[in-house]
Design an enzyme around this catalytic site. Sequence first.
Site, PDB file in Angstrom:
ATOM      1  CG  ASP A  66      47.000  60.897  82.472  1.00 50.88           C
ATOM      2  OD1 ASP A  66      47.218  61.460  81.232  1.00 50.88           O
ATOM      3  OD2 ASP A  66      47.476  60.998  83.664  1.00 50.88           O
ATOM      4  CG  ASN A  93      36.621  65.020  74.367  1.00 49.60           C
ATOM      5  OD1 ASN A  93      36.036  66.325  73.650  1.00 49.60           O
ATOM      6  ND2 ASN A  93      36.506  65.333  75.695  1.00 49.60           N
ATOM      7  CE1 TYR A 165      43.287  74.383  73.168  1.00 49.92           C
ATOM      8  CE2 TYR A 165      42.333  75.771  72.193  1.00 49.92           C
ATOM      9  CZ  TYR A 165      41.862  74.742  72.797  1.00 49.92           C
ATOM     10  OH  TYR A 165      40.844  74.218  72.326  1.00 49.92           O
ATOM     11  CE  LYS A 169      43.029  71.077  70.721  1.00 52.95           C
ATOM     12  NZ  LYS A 169      41.721  70.230  71.086  1.00 52.95           N
ATOM     13  CB  THR A 200      33.619  73.232  78.732  1.00 53.29           C
ATOM     14  OG1 THR A 200      34.856  73.751  78.067  1.00 53.29           O
ATOM     15  CG2 THR A 200      32.488  73.174  77.771  1.00 53.29           C
TER      16      THR A 200
HETATM   17  P1  NDP Z   1      36.806  70.224  79.941  1.00 52.02           P
HETATM   18  O1  NDP Z   1      37.975  70.886  80.196  1.00 52.02           O
HETATM   19  O2  NDP Z   1      35.389  70.359  80.504  1.00 52.02           O
HETATM   20  O3  NDP Z   1      37.004  68.545  79.642  1.00 52.02           O
HETATM   21  C1  NDP Z   1      38.184  68.062  79.238  1.00 52.02           C
HETATM   22  C2  NDP Z   1      38.295  66.764  79.216  1.00 52.02           C
HETATM   23  O4  NDP Z   1      39.587  66.498  79.621  1.00 52.02           O
HETATM   24  C3  NDP Z   1      37.964  66.262  81.318  1.00 52.02           C
HETATM   25  O5  NDP Z   1      37.220  65.622  81.019  1.00 52.02           O
HETATM   26  C4  NDP Z   1      40.038  66.151  81.350  1.00 52.02           C
HETATM   27  O6  NDP Z   1      40.077  65.397  82.027  1.00 52.02           O
HETATM   28  C5  NDP Z   1      39.817  65.575  80.016  1.00 52.02           C
HETATM   29  N1  NDP Z   1      41.067  65.690  80.035  1.00 52.02           N
HETATM   30  C6  NDP Z   1      42.663  66.153  80.630  1.00 52.02           C
HETATM   31  N2  NDP Z   1      43.847  66.380  80.174  1.00 52.02           N
HETATM   32  C7  NDP Z   1      43.822  65.052  80.066  1.00 52.02           C
HETATM   33  C8  NDP Z   1      44.485  63.856  80.216  1.00 52.02           C
HETATM   34  N3  NDP Z   1      46.044  63.698  80.160  1.00 52.02           N
HETATM   35  N4  NDP Z   1      43.877  62.453  80.184  1.00 52.02           N
HETATM   36  C9  NDP Z   1      43.013  62.034  79.994  1.00 52.02           C
HETATM   37  N5  NDP Z   1      41.760  63.106  80.077  1.00 52.02           N
HETATM   38  C10 NDP Z   1      42.335  64.797  80.040  1.00 52.02           C
HETATM   39  O7  NDP Z   1      36.903  71.422  78.527  1.00 52.02           O
HETATM   40  P2  NDP Z   1      36.138  71.146  76.651  1.00 52.02           P
HETATM   41  O8  NDP Z   1      34.877  69.742  77.308  1.00 52.02           O
HETATM   42  O9  NDP Z   1      35.752  72.517  76.339  1.00 52.02           O
HETATM   43  O10 NDP Z   1      36.564  70.499  75.577  1.00 52.02           O
HETATM   44  C11 NDP Z   1      37.220  69.253  75.193  1.00 52.02           C
HETATM   45  C12 NDP Z   1      38.120  68.997  73.790  1.00 52.02           C
HETATM   46  O11 NDP Z   1      37.552  70.330  73.113  1.00 52.02           O
HETATM   47  C13 NDP Z   1      39.495  69.485  73.787  1.00 52.02           C
HETATM   48  O12 NDP Z   1      40.129  68.943  73.088  1.00 52.02           O
HETATM   49  C14 NDP Z   1      39.393  71.312  73.603  1.00 52.02           C
HETATM   50  O13 NDP Z   1      39.766  71.708  73.344  1.00 52.02           O
HETATM   51  C15 NDP Z   1      38.231  71.632  72.751  1.00 52.02           C
HETATM   52  N6  NDP Z   1      38.051  72.147  71.913  1.00 52.02           N
HETATM   53  C16 NDP Z   1      36.759  72.922  73.471  1.00 52.02           C
HETATM   54  C17 NDP Z   1      35.898  74.304  73.089  1.00 52.02           C
HETATM   55  C18 NDP Z   1      35.622  75.234  73.994  1.00 52.02           C
HETATM   56  O14 NDP Z   1      34.865  75.252  73.118  1.00 52.02           O
HETATM   57  N7  NDP Z   1      35.118  74.449  74.966  1.00 52.02           N
HETATM   58  C19 NDP Z   1      35.991  74.702  71.287  1.00 52.02           C
HETATM   59  C20 NDP Z   1      37.392  74.207  70.691  1.00 52.02           C
HETATM   60  C21 NDP Z   1      37.845  73.080  71.234  1.00 52.02           C
HETATM   61  P3  NDP Z   1      40.016  66.383  83.838  1.00 52.02           P
HETATM   62  O15 NDP Z   1      38.182  66.893  84.497  1.00 52.02           O
HETATM   63  O16 NDP Z   1      40.636  65.419  85.233  1.00 52.02           O
HETATM   64  O17 NDP Z   1      40.302  67.505  83.993  1.00 52.02           O
END
Ligand code: NDP
Length: 251
Positions: A66, A93, A165, A169, A200
């Site tokens: 975490d 990520n 947000y 970033k 996502t």
């Molecule tokens: P998701 O919500 O699908 O996945 C996010 C992941 O981060 C999950 O595995 C979540 O775990 C984990 N997470 C959240 N908080 C924590 C924490 N405190 N410690 C460890 N893990 C954590 O999001 P995305 O895949 O879309 O996002 C991934 C990255 O891409 C992010 O940084 C996001 O800002 C960036 N991004 C996404 C875009 C999009 O269009 N989707 C566009 C631009 C950037 P859990 O399942 O337990 O919640």
Amino acid sequence: MASNKRVILITGANAGIGYDTSYALAAASPNNHIIMAARNVEKGEKALKEIQARKPQGSLSLIQLDVTSDDSIAAATKKLTSDFGVIDVLVNNAGIAMHGEPSREILRSTFETNVFGVMLLTQALLPLLKTSKDPRVINVSSGLGSITNRTDLNCDYYNLSADVYRMSKAALNMLSACQFFHCKDWGCKIWAYCPGYVVTDLTGADERQLRIDTGADSSETSAQGILEIVEGKRDGEVNMFIGRYGQRYPW
Ligand code: NDP
């Protein structure tokens, strides 16, 4: 584990872009070992099993992490040190986007995960990155963090609100630049990477509808962009803010 493998740690690997990146990097080479980091072990185990069932060439393992918890970062660092002794690629990520009117709680939580977590985890893992022959750090940012685009009033694509947000970033982008400044002497390559607008849990909408309404893409495309960085195809763009399909973003 064989020491000649490339050891790749991906945070937030149980869902979305982290999940697809875990598979893409494991599928790309038998020499890749992917450490999937998940804050929730049950979710992480489920994701690990699903990916292993697809029989990628590379190997995978799971670690609890975490990024908002100092104890979790310390425990993971200890385990990574004893199990691997090296990190070749760190993909920062894990990230969140909270909805609703900005409040102190929303500000704190967003910055805790998207900024403080990245800084403190990377700092803890520096000794392991320094052990690598070709260390790489990929900070998953967002085009929404571009100050240049936000101040361009003609830039329609960037009309979306989500100020907190965006701020997180933008801070992550500055952190990436600072990391580069501090790490360049020992050859660590660092990028801020926008994965593009992809469906996502974070975007939180029905996949088919979101694609029709906004042209959002699949997170597999984001994973391919990360694979290109890992494989050295974007080495000419170190210390830049880049995206998939060869894109570059203004800071
Ligand atoms: P998701 O919500 O699908 O996945 C996010 C992941 O981060 C999950 O595995 C979540 O775990 C984990 N997470 C959240 N908080 C924590 C924490 N405190 N410690 C460890 N893990 C954590 O999001 P995305 O895949 O879309 O996002 C991934 C990255 O891409 C992010 O940084 C996001 O800002 C960036 N991004 C996404 C875009 C999009 O269009 N989707 C566009 C631009 C950037 P859990 O399942 O337990 O919640």
